[in-house]
Design a protein around this motif. Structure first.
Motif: not given
Length: 175
Positions: A107, A109, A117
């Motif tokens: 993930r 960010e 994101r």
């Protein structure tokens, strides 16, 4: 004359906004290479953020970049945060899942210079005694990004970086 220029500008703006509204709601950038090394060797360089300084092209954007590692040393839950006054901006990565010698899902960010994101995936597949590594990044495309993507695609913005990273990963894994 000024009136016609204003009308032309308004029409151009409407066309750009209409094109953006009709563009896809997401993006995907993907690159792949074959590395003459076993999948477990390549996987070890990907699932451990501490190893990324050896091969990731993004590590060279700012020599003064601050790095923080949190969580486990590697694998699911491992976190890498960076902050740079230069081109690298600010953001973090967290390993969401990792299947040994097969897949790492991360993930991403981004905080600066823009907020986003996204998801990054590394898929490894044994191929004729070597390893095919595919590096992909995908995510949503909000309306403002759709307008930008009409002029600059995500593929053109990060594709060459993925190619450079895979070439570095290849060189490192094959040595």
């Amino acid at each position: 004359m000024l009136k016609y220029a204003g009308i032309a500008l308004a029409v151009a703006l409407v066309v750009v906004l209409a094109m953006a509204a009709m563009s896809p709601d997401g993006f995907r950038v993907e690159r792949s290479t074959v590395i003459q090394a076993p999948p477990d060797k390549v996987y070890g360089l990907i699932e451990d953020f501490h190893q990324w300084r050896q091969w990731s092209p993004f590590e060279n954007l700012d020599p003064d970049m601050q790095r923080i590692y949190r969580g486990p040393q590697k694998g699911p839950g491992a976190v890498y945060e960076w902050k740079s006054e230069g081109r690298a901006g600010e953001g973090s990565m967290r390993i969401l899942s990792a299947t040994p010698a097969s897949n790492v899902t991360i993930r991403l960010e981004f905080v600066e210079p823009y907020q986003a994101r996204n998801t990054a995936e590394f898929n490894l597949r044994e191929e004729g005694g070597a390893t095919r590594v595919t590096w992909a990044m995908y995510g949503p495309t909000p309306f403002g990004a759709k307008v930008v993507h009409l002029f600059f695609s995500m593929d053109s913005m990060v594709g060459k970086d993925f190619e450079a990273g895979l070439a570095n990963l290849k060189r490192l894994s094959e040595s």
